[in-house]
Design an enzyme around this catalytic site. Sequence first.
Site: not given
Length: 206
Positions: A11-13, A69-70, A161, A186
Site C-alpha cells: 500500500n503506497a499510502h 495491522d490496523s 478516514d 492511531h
Amino acid sequence: MSLEIVLATGNAHKVAEFQRILGGQMPDLVVRPYGGPSPVEDGTSFAENALIKARAAAAATGLIALADDSGLCVDVMGGAPGIFSARWAGARRGDEANVRLLLDQLADIRRSDRDASFHCTIALVVPPGLTTEGAKEFVAEGVWPGSVTYEPRGSHGFGYDPIFEPEGREITAAELAPDVKSAESHRARAFTALVPELRRVASLLA
C-alpha cells in the site's frame, strides 16, 4: 549512515505515511515497500497479524521489518469491523464498499451511540544476525478515539478516514491536513511507543 527498513505492505499510502511520521523523528531512516509474497493473516488480533506480516518480510528480505495491522472498532458493533476492517465488504471490494457497508449497518444508530476508535499495532522484527543481540520482536500499539459520521467527508487519507471524526474535532480524518493527521492518528500514537525501540535497534547494528 541511513537505516533501511522494509514495510510489509504494498500500500503506497501506508509507505508514504510511515516515511513521513518516522522520518520526522529519525531523519536517516529509509522506508522501503515489500514486494514479496503475502503471508496468510490468520491471527485473531491486530498484534498477531502484524507479527505474521513483519516476520514474513524480515525472512524474505533479511532487513529489519515493520508491519502494521490496523482497523476501525465501533463500540455498538462490539468492536467490529476490527481486524476485518480491510475486507469488511469482501476480500477484493475496496475502501468505498467497506465504508458504504458500515454506514448502512449504522444507518439507524443515533449520533450519541456512534463511538468508535482507530486501532493500530506495529510489529518490529529484526532478523537473526543483523544486530549484536540477534533476532528480536517488539510490538507497539496506538488508539485514536472518535465517532462514525453519517456520510463521507474529505479527500485526504484512505480507508475509513472519510467517516471517522476524531474526538474533540468536528471534521473527519480525511479533512485533516496530512501533517496534522500524521501527528494525531492511531499510527502516530503507536509510533511514539515504537521509535525509542527502533533507535535502540539502530544503535545495535553489527
